[in-house]
Design a protein around this motif. Structure first.
Motif, PDB file in Angstrom:
ATOM      1  N   TYR A  14       0.855  -1.191   0.000  1.00 31.39           N
ATOM      2  CA  TYR A  14       0.000   0.000   0.000  1.00 31.39           C
ATOM      3  C   TYR A  14       0.886   1.236   0.000  1.00 31.39           C
ATOM      4  N   ARG A  15       1.385   1.512  -1.175  1.00 28.48           N
ATOM      5  CA  ARG A  15       2.349   2.580  -1.318  1.00 28.48           C
ATOM      6  C   ARG A  15       1.615   3.890  -1.511  1.00 28.48           C
ATOM      7  N   GLY A  16       2.325   4.970  -1.126  1.00 29.19           N
ATOM      8  CA  GLY A  16       1.820   6.291  -1.475  1.00 29.19           C
ATOM      9  C   GLY A  16       0.689   6.740  -0.577  1.00 29.19           C
ATOM     10  N   PRO A  17      -0.231   7.524  -1.125  1.00 28.06           N
ATOM     11  CA  PRO A  17      -1.245   8.184  -0.305  1.00 28.06           C
ATOM     12  C   PRO A  17      -2.065   7.164   0.466  1.00 28.06           C
ATOM     13  N   ALA A  18      -2.588   7.619   1.595  1.00 24.99           N
ATOM     14  CA  ALA A  18      -3.211   6.721   2.532  1.00 24.99           C
ATOM     15  C   ALA A  18      -4.384   5.962   1.921  1.00 24.99           C
ATOM     16  N   ALA A  19      -4.424   4.645   2.157  1.00 26.83           N
ATOM     17  CA  ALA A  19      -5.581   3.843   1.762  1.00 26.83           C
ATOM     18  C   ALA A  19      -6.453   3.673   2.996  1.00 26.83           C
ATOM     19  N   GLU A  20      -7.757   3.743   2.823  1.00 30.55           N
ATOM     20  CA  GLU A  20      -8.642   3.615   3.979  1.00 30.55           C
ATOM     21  C   GLU A  20      -9.629   2.506   3.772  1.00 30.55           C
ATOM     22  N   LEU A  21      -9.944   1.823   4.841  1.00 31.91           N
ATOM     23  CA  LEU A  21     -10.901   0.721   4.765  1.00 31.91           C
ATOM     24  C   LEU A  21     -11.863   0.872   5.924  1.00 31.91           C
ATOM     25  N   ASP A  22     -13.158   0.963   5.597  1.00 35.95           N
ATOM     26  CA  ASP A  22     -14.178   1.120   6.631  1.00 35.95           C
ATOM     27  C   ASP A  22     -14.867  -0.223   6.819  1.00 35.95           C
ATOM     28  N   PHE A  23     -14.697  -0.804   8.002  1.00 33.34           N
ATOM     29  CA  PHE A  23     -15.299  -2.118   8.243  1.00 33.34           C
ATOM     30  C   PHE A  23     -16.746  -1.980   8.673  1.00 33.34           C
ATOM     31  N   GLY A  24     -17.177  -0.741   8.865  1.00 38.00           N
ATOM     32  CA  GLY A  24     -18.488  -0.464   9.476  1.00 38.00           C
ATOM     33  C   GLY A  24     -19.608  -1.396   9.060  1.00 38.00           C
ATOM     34  N   PRO A  25     -19.965  -1.418   7.765  1.00 37.50           N
ATOM     35  CA  PRO A  25     -21.171  -2.170   7.399  1.00 37.50           C
ATOM     36  C   PRO A  25     -20.918  -3.661   7.156  1.00 37.50           C
ATOM     37  N   LEU A  26     -19.704  -4.126   7.386  1.00 31.76           N
ATOM     38  CA  LEU A  26     -19.389  -5.500   6.981  1.00 31.76           C
ATOM     39  C   LEU A  26     -19.682  -6.477   8.100  1.00 31.76           C
ATOM     40  N   GLU A  27     -20.151  -7.631   7.700  1.00 29.94           N
ATOM     41  CA  GLU A  27     -20.364  -8.675   8.685  1.00 29.94           C
ATOM     42  C   GLU A  27     -19.639  -9.938   8.235  1.00 29.94           C
ATOM     43  N   LEU A  28     -20.193 -10.598   7.231  1.00 27.03           N
ATOM     44  CA  LEU A  28     -19.510 -11.737   6.642  1.00 27.03           C
ATOM     45  C   LEU A  28     -19.020 -11.293   5.269  1.00 27.03           C
ATOM     46  N   PHE A  29     -17.716 -11.298   5.057  1.00 25.16           N
ATOM     47  CA  PHE A  29     -17.224 -10.749   3.808  1.00 25.16           C
ATOM     48  C   PHE A  29     -15.960 -11.466   3.353  1.00 25.16           C
ATOM     49  N   ALA A  30     -15.646 -11.281   2.077  1.00 27.95           N
ATOM     50  CA  ALA A  30     -14.422 -11.847   1.533  1.00 27.95           C
ATOM     51  C   ALA A  30     -13.449 -10.702   1.289  1.00 27.95           C
ATOM     52  N   ILE A  31     -12.175 -10.971   1.477  1.00 24.17           N
ATOM     53  CA  ILE A  31     -11.162 -10.048   0.990  1.00 24.17           C
ATOM     54  C   ILE A  31     -10.627 -10.715  -0.270  1.00 24.17           C
ATOM     55  N   ILE A 961      -9.922 -15.425   8.307  1.00 24.50           N
ATOM     56  CA  ILE A 961      -9.329 -16.670   7.838  1.00 24.50           C
ATOM     57  C   ILE A 961      -8.548 -16.366   6.568  1.00 24.50           C
ATOM     58  N   ASP A 962      -7.290 -16.710   6.582  1.00 25.26           N
ATOM     59  CA  ASP A 962      -6.455 -16.332   5.449  1.00 25.26           C
ATOM     60  C   ASP A 962      -6.031 -17.566   4.669  1.00 25.26           C
ATOM     61  N   GLU A 963      -6.414 -17.607   3.403  1.00 25.36           N
ATOM     62  CA  GLU A 963      -5.848 -18.534   2.445  1.00 25.36           C
ATOM     63  C   GLU A 963      -6.148 -19.968   2.805  1.00 25.36           C
ATOM     64  N   GLY A 964      -5.409 -20.864   2.215  1.00 28.39           N
ATOM     65  CA  GLY A 964      -5.662 -22.272   2.439  1.00 28.39           C
ATOM     66  C   GLY A 964      -6.632 -22.782   1.402  1.00 28.39           C
ATOM     67  N   PHE A 965      -7.366 -21.884   0.762  1.00 29.59           N
ATOM     68  CA  PHE A 965      -8.371 -22.333  -0.197  1.00 29.59           C
ATOM     69  C   PHE A 965      -7.746 -22.739  -1.523  1.00 29.59           C
ATOM     70  N   GLY A 966      -6.573 -22.185  -1.775  1.00 26.90           N
ATOM     71  CA  GLY A 966      -5.943 -22.475  -3.065  1.00 26.90           C
ATOM     72  C   GLY A 966      -5.617 -23.937  -3.213  1.00 26.90           C
ATOM     73  N   THR A 967      -5.458 -24.607  -2.063  1.00 28.67           N
ATOM     74  CA  THR A 967      -4.994 -25.988  -2.120  1.00 28.67           C
ATOM     75  C   THR A 967      -6.152 -26.971  -2.201  1.00 28.67           C
ATOM     76  N   LEU A 968      -7.376 -26.464  -2.299  1.00 29.78           N
ATOM     77  CA  LEU A 968      -8.508 -27.371  -2.199  1.00 29.78           C
ATOM     78  C   LEU A 968      -8.979 -27.868  -3.566  1.00 29.78           C
ATOM     79  N   ASP A 969      -9.366 -29.128  -3.602  1.00 31.40           N
ATOM     80  CA  ASP A 969     -10.018 -29.621  -4.812  1.00 31.40           C
ATOM     81  C   ASP A 969     -11.451 -29.096  -4.787  1.00 31.40           C
ATOM     82  N   VAL A 990     -16.751 -11.726  10.263  1.00 32.11           N
ATOM     83  CA  VAL A 990     -15.956 -12.832   9.750  1.00 32.11           C
ATOM     84  C   VAL A 990     -15.413 -12.446   8.377  1.00 32.11           C
ATOM     85  N   GLY A 991     -14.117 -12.412   8.245  1.00 29.12           N
ATOM     86  CA  GLY A 991     -13.498 -12.052   6.974  1.00 29.12           C
ATOM     87  C   GLY A 991     -12.719 -13.229   6.415  1.00 29.12           C
TER      88      GLY A 991
END
Lengths: 1023, 389
Positions: A14-31, A961-969, A990-991
């Motif tokens: 995340y180079r350069g000017p500030a990036a912002e992320l508002d988690f406010g309305p999120l409940e179950l989401f994917a990154i 939960i990060d990753e691990g899905f790439g290895t799944l059939d 839950v992200g």
């Protein structure tokens, strides 16, 4: 810990000017986003913000700074229970970083809590309730570390669990319990001492002694009370007698006073009598006075009426005069009416006149217009006639011009049709010319080549002759050499002798070598032969070259001959085709045009065609011109006819207008004549209106005056009646007044007064009368009552009147007894108080003993609690239970996910049971990637949910939960996605980090991360 | 007009690492024979053509070949997207499938923009088909409504479905055969168990009352168990999946629906079994029994074998698989039930600390923790929580 907001600047990708992320309305989401876009970096940033380190890079902030930047900064807002916090961290490539933890107030004001990296690290761990290790294993399940909990050592797992379960609070409870146990032990001791010292004498025996004493005093009090009551009764009797005696004395004095006031009362009585006698006379006197006043008023009214009558008479006379005048005026009305009728007739005739005048004006205007248009039309008509003549001339010229042009249409058609052939012949001719030229060129080339061939052949012949001569010379020299050799054989033999070798002639060994013999001829010949042979070889070589050249030239000539033959054939063919085509074309046009046999047919045709084309063009132009002229004539004729029509119409209209004008003028003159007969007035209407007004006015005035006169007469009559009436009334009223006066006088005398004036004097006001009569009555009444009371009292006392001194003796006796009684009662009260105190002391003692028992109980309670809360008891039990339940819950989840595996545990180690393979036990280490993922997921979800439910434990408000899905059939992926999709979110965030679109699309919301030109970019895509 | 209704193919499904595509191919082959032989006018495919959003190429080939075959035979097809299908992908191949008379509807659309399809049979009869592909929860209910209250959100979902149905079926005509197609869960339908949960819970369902009474036939997809929905006002069927997809569906006869319909007449409906899928079996036998019947079992279909045992046999898996070969999907065993009570799982989730302590006390001291003790415990807890670290 629930994320609210994340702000990154120069953090890894995340180079350069500030990036912002508002988690406010999120409940179950994917990154979501492609590999390397910076998905995991978001988690790194959260963990770094909280703990100053990340699982991927450890506590080395410099490694997280974007390339090309010198410092990074991360700001992270999060919430723990209802409280919001903000943690900000800055790191530099060189030099120390810094950190700040703030508390966010409801109005977003930030209140600093801690500053400095170490302080903030500690404070965050406290606020969040999880250490870095626990956080990275229970909240954020990062890349690669996902299965750490599954595979970590039992001790490590225990630690994580105990931190998440906040077991330290039970340790704290234990310490408090142990402290309380000590305090209660001390209290028990203290209580025992107090009871022994302070409450030893508070016994029931002491209480009973005091009670007996109190009973004795009570009987003494009773006896005194009785005596005192008797004395009191006697004293009260004496008090009554004394009171009556005093009253009797007072009443007697009052009776004397009343008797002395008797004279005055009698006087009052006589005055009341006179007033009562005069009372009936008084109304009569009043009546007489009223009647006299009435008589005076009637006289006055009568005078007024007389005056009014006189006035009205004068008014009436005046009204009669006015009426007469009005009547005279009204007599003129019929004359006026007649005149009005005459005017009305005239006005009736006048009505159409203004319309007629207007029509006349209009008609005149129209006539002028018609004249103008007639003139115009006439001019146009003349012009049209001229135009028609011109057009006819033009048409004649055009006809002539067209007729003059000679154009052979049939010939043109034929030539036009032959044009294709013409151009074909042109091409053919061109081809014939080309091939002829080619043939010529080829023949020229052949000629050159044949010359070359002949030349080479000649050269070869010369070379042959040369070689034959050289060859002959060689043979000759060779012959001469053979002869010479023969001649010089001995010399030749001698050259070959070697000492010791046998002689070739005599076979005797050569004893010694004879000197060589000179052979000058032989040598010369040998040299000549060598020269001749050289010349022969050279000649031969020349001959070969010449022959080869001759052969080549011959071949070239032959080839060229073939070319010539081909070209000649082509040329002939082209010529033949051309001739055929020309002849065909010639036949087609034969007889139509004159042909010059000297010239090319196609050129002649082309020329003819051009001439014809030009003629045709001219003819077309002439025809167009003629048609145009024809059209001009027709339109000019039409135009002229139209204009002639228009002229006739206009003439007719003009006549009509004249007629109309004459008619209108006549009508107006007639009307004017009729008017003149009746009036000279300029405006008969106005005259009529004036007459009408005069007539109406006279009528109205007459009516008014008639009414006024009638009114005046009526009023006069009415007043005359009233004057007579009022004279009668005057007389009657005077008589009545005289009669009333004499009646009053008679009554006064009868009542015993000298006259009515005396009777009036005796009158007193009713107030006065009342006052005097009350006074008299009161006096009589009181005298009667006092007399009666005196007699009563004498009767009651019956001669025993008591003096003041006698009463005093009885009073003293009673007071003495009273004092004795009071003393006894005081003693009794004192004794009661003592009894009360003693009773209370006894109760208190009992209470203290009960208290002591309770404290002893508490002491034992806390002692046992302190024991139970020890880490090897309750805490161990909790861990055990949690773990057991964790495994069984995770086992259910794993079964739901896979329909194949369950969890089991032995000695705190996990195993996976494979129900598709006869419940094979597999250690967590031997699972495949996909299976490990599902097992870890089941465990993590269970852990997270269990902690969520566990009361008193740290609340895990979020799970990443990060990753691990790439290895799944696909099958395992579907299972995992379904599990995540149906997670009971329940207010928890839950992200899921994944680069697999299929998975991220199945969740309600997505944070999309992509690699831009500057650095990573974030985009929230809500449901 | 002769219509066939099929659904939930799940082409490309991997089940316990077994590829079911060869079975599906056979099924489609047989279905194609039927369609050709009976000269079917219209085929309804009510969603879940593929099992995943990115199906394997072989699965695509099988499906597309089927469509090409029946398209050439003159049968028209309408396909709607199910929750397993990728709408974008469906739209993509749908553009080309039009060439063989396959109309695809990938997402819910207004009636005049593809939500209602009109087509003509060989005989010239007309059909009006209202098509409602799978709609995500979020298309019908906002996130905030879900967050606020489940009941409201559920009603909103059902209400949304009802309105879509109402809008589309308004295009039904009296001179046509009227059909509604949808991919949704319907209240009261019986699940097979292999369906993927469509929404955040199965309570997200449309109600049978929202279906029209004016349809000749309502063809539904999503539920794998073939069934008629009795509560619906028109003849309403779930065609179900052509294969038994999981052990929950053992014994189910999978079938497609054949509808004979004419304008103005009630439709005649019958079910025809699919041919070509391997059945699933639950086998519960001892080892000797298995040995005896091995021959028969080997070709019986896919097997889940449970062996009653007296005691654990560590070699059981190998033995069973050796006997029955590739037909075995799962091997498990049963031991005689033990009643030592070792499975007394105490559920302590959500218990208060004091309740946990009581549990502990019972275990540790074999007696109940009395009131004074629990009160003291609570006091301590409060003190500890309020007190300094």
């Amino acid at each position: 810990m629930k994320p609210l907001r994340l702000r990154l600047e120069n953090f890894a990708s995340y180079r350069g000017p500030a990036a912002e992320l508002d988690f406010g309305p999120l409940e179950l989401f994917a990154i979501a986003g492609p590999t390397g876009a910076g998905k995991s970096t978001l988690l790194d940033a959260i963990i770094f913000a909280l703990y100053g380190a990340t699982p991927r890079l450890g506590p080395h902030p410099a490694g997280m700074i974007s390339l090309g930047a010198d410092r990074l900064s991360v700001t992270f807002d999060f919430q723990v229970q209802a409280q919001r916090y903000r943690v900000t961290r800055v790191a530099r490539r060189r030099g120390a970083g810094n950190a700040l933890l703030e508390q966010l107030e409801p109005d977003d004001d930030a209140r600093p809590l801690n500053e400095g990296v170490r302080e903030v690290n500690e404070a965050v761990a406290r606020v969040v309730g999880l250490s870095y290790d626990a956080f990275t294993q229970a909240v954020v399940l990062p890349q690669g570390d996902f299965q750490k909990f599954l595979k970590s050592e039992p001790r490590g797992r225990r630690e994580i669990l105990s931190k998440i379960l906040r077991l330290e609070i039970y340790e704290r409870m234990r310490r408090v319990a142990s402290g309380k146990s000590d305090i209660f032990a001390q209290a028990v001791q203290e209580q025992e001492r107090r009871i022994a010292e302070d409450y030893a004498e508070a016994t029931p025996e002491a209480l009973s002694g005091l009670t007996t004493e109190a009973d004795g005093l009570s009987s003494q009090i009773k006896e005194l009370s009785e005596r005192y009551a008797a004395a009191e009764a006697r004293r009260d009797q004496m008090r009554v007698a004394r009171e009556k005696t005093r009253e009797l004395d007072q009443r007697r004095a009052r009776l004397g006073q009343l008797q002395s006031a008797e004279l005055q009362i009698r006087l009052y009585e006589s005055r009341l009598g006179a007033a009562r006698r005069g009372a009936p006379v008084l109304p009569l006197i009043r009546t007489a006075k009223t009647a006299e006043a009435n008589a005076a008023r009637a006289n006055q009214e009568h005078e007024g009426l007389l005056k009014r009558h006189e006035q009205l008479g004068a008014d009436h006379q005046e009204a009669q005069g006015r009426l007469k005048q009005a009547t005279e005026e009204a007599a003129k009305i019929p004359a006026l009416d007649e005149r009005i009728a005459a005017l009305d007739q005239v006005i009736g005739r006048m009505q159409p006149r203004p319309t007629l005048v207007l029509q006349l004006t209009e008609a005149k205007k129209q006539k002028l217009g018609a004249e103008a248009s007639l003139k115009e039309t006439r001019t146009a008509s003349e012009k049209a006639e001229k135009a028609l003549t011109g057009a006819r001339l033009e048409l004649r010229d055009a006809d002539n011009a067209f007729a003059a042009i000679k154009f052979d249409g049939a010939l043109f058609e034929t030539l036009d049709a032959a044009r294709e052939d013409t151009s074909r012949i042109t091409n053919l001719r061109h081809a014939a010319l080309t091939s002829a030229a080619e043939l010529q060129a080829a023949a020229a080339r052949l000629h050159v080549k044949e010359a070359a061939r002949d030349r080479e052949n000649a050269a070869a012949d010369v070379a042959t002759t040369e070689w034959e001569r050289a060859s002959h010379l060689t043979l000759t020299v060779d012959q001469e050499l053979a002869d010479a050799r023969h001649r010089d054989a001995a010399a030749l033999l001698r050259r070959q002798l070697r000492t010791g070798d046998p002689c070739p002639v005599c076979e005797h060994p050569v004893a010694d070598h004879p000197p060589p013999l000179p052979t000058p001829a032989l040598d010369a010949l040998e040299k000549r032969l060598e020269q001749a042979r050289g010349a022969e070889v050279k000649a031969r070589r020349l001959l070969d070259a010449a022959r080869s050249a001759a052969t080549t030239a011959g071949a070239a000539a032959i080839a060229e001959q073939q070319t010539v033959a081909g070209a000649s054939q082509r040329s002939e063919a082209a010529a033949a085709e051309l001739a055929q085509a020309s002849e065909a074309l010639t036949n087609r046009v034969r007889g139509l045009i004159a042909l010059d046999p000297e010239r090319n047919i196609e050129e002649q045709l082309r020329d003819h065609y051009q001439v014809l084309s030009a003629e045709r063009q001219r003819q077309e132009t002439a025809r167009a011109k003629r048609e145009k002229a024809d059209q001009g004539v027709r339109s000019a004729e039409q135009n002229e006819a139209n204009l002639k029509n228009a002229l006739a119409t206009a003439d007719h209209q003009l006549a009509q207008h004249d007629e109309k004008i004459t008619d209108l003028t006549r009508q107006i003159a007639e009307i004017d004549e009729a008017i003149r007969k009746v009036t000279q007035a300029a405006d008969p209407s106005a005259e009529r209106m004036d007459l009408r007004r005069r007539r109406d006015n006279a009528d109205k005035v007459l009516q008014q005056q008639q009414v006024a006169e009638a009114n005046a007469a009526r009023e006069l009559a009415s007043v005359a009646g009233r004057v007579a009436e009022s004279g009668e009334t005057c007389q009657r009223v005077a008589t009545e007044a005289q009669r009333a006066r004499s009646e009053a006088h008679d009554a006064a005398v009868a009542a015993g007064f000298a006259d009515e004036a005396e009777a009036a004097q005796a009158e007193i006001t009713s107030t006065e009368e009342q006052r005097i009569s009350v006074q008299v009555e009161t006096h009589r009444d009181e005298s009667r009552r006092v007399q009666a009371r005196v007699e009563e009292l004498i009767g009651e006392l019956n001669g025993t009147e008591v003096a003041e001194d006698a009463l005093a003796g009885f009073e003293t006796a009673a007071a003495q007894l009273r004092a004795e009684l009071s003393a006894a009662e005081r003693s009794k009260a004192e004794l009661s108080t003592r009894i009360e105190i003693l009773t209370k002391d006894i109760d208190r003692g009992n209470e203290l003993r009960a208290d002591l028992a309770r404290q002893r109980l508490e002491h034992s309670l806390y002692r046992s609690l302190a024991l139970d809360l020890r880490s090897d008891r309750f805490q161990a039990f909790l861990l055990d239970e949690t773990f057991r339940e964790l495994v069984s819950g995770a086992s259910v989840r794993l079964w739901d996910l896979t329909k194949r595996y369950r969890f089991d545990w032995q000695n705190e180690a996990f195993f996976v049971v494979d129900h598709d393979n006869a419940r094979q036990l597999r250690s967590a280490d031997t699972l495949s990637g996909g299976e490990t993922f599902l097992a870890s997921l089941a465990l993590a979800l269970q852990l997270s949910e269990q902690v969520q439910k566990a009361a008193g434990a740290t609340k895990l408000d979020s799970l990443f939960i990060d990753e691990g899905f790439g290895t799944l059939d696909p099958e395992a992926l579907d299972a995992a996605a379904s599990a995540i999709e149906s997670l009971p979110v329940g207010g928890r965030m839950v992200g899921i980090i994944s680069h697999i679109e299929e998975l991220s699309l199945r969740l309600p919301a997505r944070i999309r991360v992509k690699k831009g030109t500057e650095g990573s970019e974030i985009n929230v895509e809500a449901a | 007009m002769l219509i066939v209704h099929t659904s939930d193919w799940h082409a490309g499904r991997l089940w316990k690492a077994i590829d079911r595509l060869p079975e599906l191919e056979t099924v489609l082959e047989n279905l194609g024979d039927f369609i050709e032989h009976e000269r079917v006018d219209l085929l309804l495919m009510s969603g879940d053509v593929f099992d995943t959003r990115g199906p394997p190429a072989a699965a695509e080939r099988a499906v597309f070949r089927f469509f090409r075959r029946i398209g050439r035979a003159g049968t028209k097809t309408v396909v709607i997207a199910g929750n397993h299908d990728d709408p974008l992908r469906l739209e993509a191949w749908g553009t080309l499938a039009e060439l063989v008379d396959v109309t695809t509807v990938a997402r819910p659309r207004p009636a005049d923009r593809g939500g209602v399809i009109e087509c003509q049979a060989r005989s010239g009869e007309r059909a009006v088909i209202a098509a409602i592909p799978f709609a995500k929860t979020s298309d019908l209910v906002s996130a905030s409504e879900i967050a606020v209250d489940d009941t409201t959100a559920h009603q909103r979902y059902a209400e949304g479905m009802r309105r879509i149905v109402e809008l589309l079926t308004a295009r039904f005509r009296t001179d046509s055969v009227n059909i509604l197609m949808a991919h949704t869960h319907l209240d009261g339908a019986t699940l097979a168990g292999s369906e993927r949960q469509v929404h955040l819970g199965e309570e997200w369902a449309a109600t049978p009352q929202s279906l029209p009474s004016t349809a000749h036939y309502v063809g539904l997809g999503h539920i794998h168990r073939p069934q008629q929905v009795q509560a619906a006002p028109s003849p309403t069927h779930y065609a179900g999946s052509p294969l038994q997809l999981d052990f929950g569906e053992i014994g189910e006869e999978k079938s497609f629906v054949v509808i004979r319909a004419e304008a103005g007449q009630p439709a005649r409906i019958e079910r025809v079994p699919y041919a070509g899928g391997k059945p699933l079996h639950e086998v519960r036998m001892t080892l000797p029994e298995l040995e005896q019947q091995a021959e028969r079992l080997r070709d019986a279909g896919w097997l889940r074998v449970t062996v009653p045992l007296a005691e654990r046999d560590l070699d059981l898996n190998r033995k069973v698989r050796h006997l029955l070969g590739g037909a075995v999907v799962s091997v498990d065993y049963e031991l005689p039930e033990r009643t030592d009570g070792s499975e007394t799982s105490l559920s302590r989730s959500g218990l208060a600390p004091v309740e946990l302590f009581q549990l502990y006390y019972r275990t540790q001291h074999q007696s109940e923790a009395e009131a004074p003790l629990t009160a003291a415990f609570n006091d301590l807890l409060r003190t500890a929580e309020e007190g300094p670290e």
